[in-house]
Design an enzyme around this catalytic site. Structure first.
Site, mmCIF file in Angstrom:
data_model
loop_
_atom_site.group_PDB
_atom_site.id
_atom_site.type_symbol
_atom_site.label_atom_id
_atom_site.label_comp_id
_atom_site.label_asym_id
_atom_site.label_seq_id
_atom_site.Cartn_x
_atom_site.Cartn_y
_atom_site.Cartn_z
ATOM 1 C CG ASP A 20 -3.892 -0.940 2.577
ATOM 2 O OD1 ASP A 20 -3.350 -0.007 1.964
ATOM 3 O OD2 ASP A 20 -3.351 -1.529 3.528
ATOM 4 C CG HIS A 129 -3.962 6.157 -0.850
ATOM 5 N ND1 HIS A 129 -4.424 6.480 -2.099
ATOM 6 C CD2 HIS A 129 -3.011 5.217 -1.038
ATOM 7 C CE1 HIS A 129 -3.789 5.760 -3.013
ATOM 8 N NE2 HIS A 129 -2.921 4.972 -2.381
#
Length: 280
Positions: A20, A129
């Site tokens: 992340d 994402h």
């Protein structure tokens, strides 16, 4: 599991764990615009400093599915600075790369490409994402295959590396319940492999089926690297039911105002030697 680091030798895998990174988050902000790029640079600098065998990312390298030209350029610049070089790769891939990387037009690891000079390989799953979209299912990075592991060997140490990119939690939950997720194991000497699994899903329960319970994962696994959750819980936690350990590196940068984002950020340096592992 041991907290002591075994001596680095020809049998010890050294792996940098991060997840992340969200390259490009707030890139237009006057104050925080460079944060993600500086952090990624620092992570890869750490990898080179410690001469890791490879970097393992747990998804969401980019903040957007279609990253900006600046984000792509900064990513490629950092990878070129720290991943290119003459340092020899000291481990082998034993599995069929045409299967592991069959989605790619170059179905083999890039460090074996005679036109490239790679010293630190990077393996990653995609996150929610930066997931593949469109008719061709393309995303900004290559993904690990869920069909079977990438089999790695360094000296006498063997690693079976599994990965599954982000899937809507409810859908993946139903697939596990319906026994539609099958993890293939090496046929020869099953007990000699250290089995790692990289996942990018909700670990915390957000609803009846809006997460993936740890008990859904196969009990032959030794270590699960959990992405998507931004709270850093880097110290391996033992699941007493499945008898594996879970390490949750957390996000590399703060992307929300929440208690989980307030704890210190870390990446992990994993050493694997036969059946002895350590994370710090």
């Amino acid at each position: 599991m041991t907290s002591a680091n075994p001596a680095d030798d020809d049998d010890t895998f050294k792996i940098l764990l991060a997840t992340d990174i969200h390259l490009g988050y707030l890139e237009k902000d006057a104050i925080r615009g460079e944060d993600t790029f500086n952090t990624f640079n620092e992570i890869m600098s750490y990898a080179k400093q410690h001469q890791v065998d490879f970097v393992l990312l747990g998804g969401d390298l980019f903040h957007e599915n279609k990253p900006s030209r600046k984000s792509l350029h900064c990513c490629m610049e950092t990878l070129r600075r720290y991943c290119m070089g003459d340092q020899p790769i000291s481990f082998q891939i034993l599995s069929d790369q045409a299967v592991n990387f069959g989605h790619s037009k170059f179905p083999w690891v890039n460090y074996q490409d005679e036109n490239l000079n790679i010293s630190i390989p990077v393996f990653s799953v995609h996150g929610n994402h930066d997931d593949p979209t469109g008719a061709d299912g393309l995303c900004a990075l290559d993904v690990l295959s869920v069909a079977g592991p990438i089999l790695l060997q360094k000296g006498s140490t063997h690693i079976a590396l599994y990965g599954i990119g982000s899937i809507p939690d409810e859908r993946l939950y139903r697939m596990f319940v319906g026994n539609q997720v099958c993890m293939l194991r090496p046929r020869e000497e099953e007990g000699s492999w250290f089995n790692m699994f990289v996942i990018h899903q909700n670990r915390s329960k957000h609803g009846a089926t809006n997460y993936i319970p740890e008990q859904f994962l196969d009990d032959f696994l030794d270590l699960v690297v959990w992405g998507h959750e931004h709270e850093c819980r880097i110290e391996p936690e033992r699941n007493e039911q499945q008898l594996f350990y879970v390490t949750q590196p957390g996000s590399s940068v703060v992307t929300s105002l929440s208690p989980g984002e307030a704890v210190p950020k870390h990446v992990g340096l994993l050493r694997v030697l036969h059946y002895v592992i350590s994370v710090r």
